[in-house]
Design an enzyme around this catalytic site. Structure first.
Site, PDB file in Angstrom:
ATOM      1  N   SER A  93      38.110  69.812 -26.527  1.00  0.00           N
ATOM      2  CA  SER A  93      39.222  69.534 -25.257  1.00  0.00           C
ATOM      3  C   SER A  93      39.544  70.965 -24.698  1.00  0.00           C
ATOM      4  CB  SER A  93      40.123  68.799 -25.922  1.00  0.00           C
ATOM      5  OG  SER A  93      41.112  68.182 -24.798  1.00  0.00           O
ATOM      6  N   ASP A 228      34.649  59.392 -21.287  1.00  0.00           N
ATOM      7  CA  ASP A 228      36.058  60.434 -21.082  1.00  0.00           C
ATOM      8  C   ASP A 228      36.557  60.368 -19.898  1.00  0.00           C
ATOM      9  OD1 ASP A 228      37.990  62.083 -21.601  1.00  0.00           O
ATOM     10  OD2 ASP A 228      36.542  63.684 -22.572  1.00  0.00           O
ATOM     11  N   HIS A 257      36.636  60.630 -25.389  1.00  0.00           N
ATOM     12  CA  HIS A 257      36.866  61.998 -25.701  1.00  0.00           C
ATOM     13  C   HIS A 257      36.821  62.691 -26.889  1.00  0.00           C
ATOM     14  CE1 HIS A 257      39.076  65.622 -24.080  1.00  0.00           C
ATOM     15  NE2 HIS A 257      40.165  65.601 -25.159  1.00  0.00           N
TER      16      HIS A 257
END
Length: 278
Positions: A93, A228, A257
């Protein structure tokens, strides 16, 4: 092996597990070990390390404490504390920006860079994520998202839980299974909320990914989840890929994700094979 170092009154923890290629995983030394498989630890010696957003401290918030240069210096000191030499670095991320910046600043300490579900920035490309959510997501998923906003209200978050509550409220944007309960992953994790507001709201938003890629000599692997909806989608990287000397993209079709957890076997195989060929 586990331990802790203290930098500028931040208590930074590290945890080393597995055997094989020395690999740093940036973020929380408590959260991230829960997201990677035991099988991968048979191929990688994994050093899970905190950065200042997750490190306990009694210091009041000041932006200067979260300067990228200081964070990268912490990462270098933690690499040494793990007993690692030249290492692969993984950022998931927004922590992908930390991986890129650390690799840019400390090229002699890293061999390869792996980004997991990182957007090209948290700025303008995010509009593509918003558009995709509006146009491509089923009404059932959107309905569950609205329910999660009620279940995890930011206004009721306890100190140190605002960022975690925000992540839980985004479950339906983060997981292939919109009903997945990720609460066990966050158990006992501590967060410096003001720091996260600053890092996500300004530093990561304005990070110059193109410049970082252009300055890297190391190969880069970007892995993404097709479902995602919380970061800019993989195709928003297209115009930046030419900035890198070696940039590989892989999309997991049944992941959101967290493909390292949602499609662990396929994810592990990809990483192991990529590392062998680069």
């Amino acid at each position: 092996m586990s331990g802790q170092i203290t930098k500028d009154d931040f208590n930074l923890s590290y945890l080393v597990q597995g055997h094989g290629t020395e690999t740093l995983i940036l973020g929380s030394a408590l959260f991230y070990p829960r997201t990677f498989s035991e099988d991968l630890r048979q191929h990688l010696r994994m050093g899970f390390i905190d950065y200042r957003g997750f490190a306990p401290t009694a210091k009041p918030f000041t932006p200067a404490d979260y300067d990228l240069g200081k964070i990268c210096e912490d990462i270098e000191d933690l690499r040494k504390a793990c007993g690692f030499g030249k290492s692969v670095v993984i950022g998931h991320s927004a922590h992908g920006y930390l991986a890129l910046e650390y690799a840019r600043r400390y090229p002699d300490s890293i061999s390869k860079v792996i980004l997991i579900c990182t957007g090209p920035s948290h700025g303008a490309p995010m509009f593509e994520a918003f558009r995709r959510w509006d146009e491509a997501v089923t009404p059932e998923r959107k309905d569950q998202f609205n329910k999660d906003q009620i279940k995890y209200p930011l206004s009721a978050a306890e100190p140190g839980r605002k960022f975690i509550t925000y992540c839980q409220a985004l479950n339906t944007k983060s997981w292939f299974n919109p009903h997945f309960d990720a609460s066990h992953l966050w158990k006992d994790v501590k967060v410096n909320d003001d720091a996260m507001d600053y890092l996500y709201g300004e530093v990561f938003r304005d990070y110059n990914t193109r410049q970082a890629l252009a300055e890297l000599n190391a190969p880069v692997l970007l892995t993404c989840g097709l479902h995602d909806y919380g970061v800019a989608p993989f195709w928003t990287w297209n115009e930046l890929r030419e900035s890198s000397r070696d940039f590989t993209v892989n999309v997991f079709e049944k992941s959101g994700h967290y493909p390292q957890l949602e499609e662990a076997e396929a994810f592990d195989n990809l990483l192991v094979n990529w590392l062998k060929t680069k």
